[in-house]
Design a protein around this motif. Sequence first.
Motif, PDB file in Angstrom:
ATOM      1  N   UNK A 159       0.799  -1.240  -0.109  1.00 28.69           N
ATOM      2  CA  UNK A 159      -0.063  -0.091   0.115  1.00 28.69           C
ATOM      3  C   UNK A 159       0.917   1.200   0.188  1.00 28.69           C
ATOM      4  N   UNK A 160       1.801   1.229   0.722  1.00 30.87           N
ATOM      5  CA  UNK A 160       2.873   2.452   1.076  1.00 30.87           C
ATOM      6  C   UNK A 160       3.546   2.619  -0.589  1.00 30.87           C
ATOM      7  N   UNK A 161       3.832   1.747  -1.186  1.00 31.71           N
ATOM      8  CA  UNK A 161       4.629   1.607  -2.474  1.00 31.71           C
ATOM      9  C   UNK A 161       3.753   2.236  -3.270  1.00 31.71           C
ATOM     10  N   UNK A 162       2.489   1.797  -3.391  1.00 23.04           N
ATOM     11  CA  UNK A 162       1.476   2.407  -4.314  1.00 23.04           C
ATOM     12  C   UNK A 162       1.251   3.771  -4.252  1.00 23.04           C
ATOM     13  N   UNK A 163       1.258   4.310  -2.905  1.00 24.88           N
ATOM     14  CA  UNK A 163       1.121   5.671  -2.636  1.00 24.88           C
ATOM     15  C   UNK A 163       2.243   6.511  -2.924  1.00 24.88           C
ATOM     16  N   UNK A 164       3.502   5.831  -3.209  1.00 27.05           N
ATOM     17  CA  UNK A 164       4.727   6.875  -3.301  1.00 27.05           C
ATOM     18  C   UNK A 164       4.489   7.836  -4.692  1.00 27.05           C
ATOM     19  N   UNK A 165       4.135   7.431  -5.624  1.00 27.52           N
ATOM     20  CA  UNK A 165       4.147   8.483  -6.763  1.00 27.52           C
ATOM     21  C   UNK A 165       3.341   9.715  -6.400  1.00 27.52           C
ATOM     22  N   UNK A 166       2.216   9.451  -5.924  1.00 26.41           N
ATOM     23  CA  UNK A 166       1.427  10.658  -5.473  1.00 26.41           C
ATOM     24  C   UNK A 166       1.756  11.370  -4.224  1.00 26.41           C
ATOM     25  N   UNK A 167       2.938  10.993  -3.593  1.00 24.99           N
ATOM     26  CA  UNK A 167       3.250  11.659  -2.379  1.00 24.99           C
ATOM     27  C   UNK A 167       2.214  11.576  -1.279  1.00 24.99           C
ATOM     28  N   UNK A 168       1.273  10.742  -1.287  1.00 28.98           N
ATOM     29  CA  UNK A 168       0.096  10.864  -0.411  1.00 28.98           C
ATOM     30  C   UNK A 168       0.185   9.726   0.793  1.00 28.98           C
ATOM     31  N   UNK A 169       1.321   9.464   1.213  1.00 24.87           N
ATOM     32  CA  UNK A 169       1.592   8.178   2.145  1.00 24.87           C
ATOM     33  C   UNK A 169       0.914   8.180   3.307  1.00 24.87           C
ATOM     34  N   UNK A 170       0.807   9.565   3.768  1.00 26.09           N
ATOM     35  CA  UNK A 170       0.247   9.847   5.197  1.00 26.09           C
ATOM     36  C   UNK A 170      -1.344   9.215   4.939  1.00 26.09           C
ATOM     37  N   UNK A 171      -2.017   9.350   3.709  1.00 22.71           N
ATOM     38  CA  UNK A 171      -3.338   8.636   3.399  1.00 22.71           C
ATOM     39  C   UNK A 171      -3.266   7.230   4.280  1.00 22.71           C
ATOM     40  N   UNK A 172      -2.489   6.357   4.124  1.00 19.04           N
ATOM     41  CA  UNK A 172      -2.411   5.018   4.672  1.00 19.04           C
ATOM     42  C   UNK A 172      -2.749   5.141   6.403  1.00 19.04           C
TER      43      UNK A 172
END
Length: 403
Positions: A159-172
Motif C-alpha cells: 500500500x505504501x509503495x502504491x502511494x509513493x508516486x502521489x506523495x500521499x503516503x500519510x493517507x495510509x
Amino acid sequence: MRLSMSSRQLAAAATDRPRWRDRKRYLWLLGTVVPLFLFAGWGLVELTGLGLFWWIGPMVVHALIPLLDVVIGDDRNNAPEEALAWLEQDRYYRWVTYLFLPCQFVAFFTGFWLMTRGDGMTVIDRLGVMTTLGLLNGIAINTAHELGHKKEHLERWFARIALAPSGYGHFFIEHNRGHHVRVATADDPASSRLGESFWRFWPRTVRGSVVNGWRLERTRLRRLDTGVWTLRNDVLNAWAMTLVLWAVTIALFGVGVLPYLLGQAVLAFSLLEAVNYLEHYGLLRETTERGRPERVTPRHSWNSNHLTTNLFLYHLQRHSDHHANPTRRYQSLRHFDESPQLPAGYAAMILLAYVPPLWRRVMDPRVLAHYDGDVTRANIDPARREVVLARYGRPGTRTSAAA
C-alpha cells in the motif's frame, strides 16, 4: 453487519470450495488494465499522429467508463454467505491487486521517458501524459486503500509503495485510523458536508489528512515512548519512499520533469479527494446519549452498483459494507438495500462534483429525501448553515429542494 458464523466455522468453510461461482472472477483483472492506458495512448499517437491521445487517461476515466456504466448497468448481486469465507481465502484475488503495482511503476517511468525522449513532444502533449499519469496514480491510491486495510504486513507495505508516486503516503495512516473512526461526523475532514462545494472541501480535506495523519502517528509513537523523528514513523517512511522515487526519476530524466512530477501528484490525490467528496456527502451519524456518534450503518455512505466502475475500483462503490467490515476483501463486499444510492458511478459523479450548481441540483434533494425532508439531520457546512436552512427549510416548513 457481521457474519453469523463462528471463527471455527469460517476456518472450516474457507477450505471447502462452494458450488457458487464468482461470475466477475476474471473481470477483476480490468483493474490491472488501468496502467496500460498510457501505452494504449502511445500506440494511438503512433498510429494516427494525433497528440490528442496522450490525454487518453481522462478520455477513458471520464467518458468511456461512464458510458459503459450506462450501457452495462448495475450489478446488485451478493455472494451467498456460505461462500464468503472461501472468497476471502482465495489468493487469486490478492494477486490481482498485487499485479497492479509493477504495471503502475512501468507506466510511471515510461511516461517520464516519453516526455524527455526528444522527439518533438509539445508542452500540451506532456501535460496530456502528466494528466494520464495523475489519473493512473490516483486510481493506484484505491489499490493502496484495498491493500492498506489488510492485516498482512506485506500488503500494508505494498500500500505504501502504491502511494509513493502521489506523495500521499500519510493517507495510509489517516484513512485507517482517522476516517474510519470519524466517518460521517462534523470532525472528519474526509466527510463532505451539505452545502460544501468540492472546491471548498478540497483544501479542508487535504490539510486535514496531513494534520490528522501526523497527529495519529505522533500519538502512537508516544505510547511506544519514541520520538516522531524516526523511520518508525509511518508517515515519515511513506514520505521517504516518495522522495527516493522522485529523486530517482529526476536523476534519470532531468530536473525538467519536476513540474510534471508535482502536477501528476496533485492530480492523483485530487482524484482521491473527489471520491471522498462523493462517498459521504451530507450524511451524519446521530449522537448517542453518551455524547458519542452512533455505530456506522449502511445509511452513512453513498453507494453505487454500476458494474464497470466497480470492476475498475475493486468494489469501492460498495462503500457501506467496507465501513462496516474494513478488513473484508473487495470480492466479498455486499450491496445493502438501505444504503443511499448515487444516480451514477463514481467516474461520472466526479465530473458532476466539479460543477457545484449541478452537483447541488442532483445531490441535495437526495440528501433531503434520505432524512425525510428534515435537513437539520444532515451534516451541514457550518459556514453555509443559514443558507442551507433558508433554501431547504427547517423541519415542517419546507421539504423540497430549490434549484
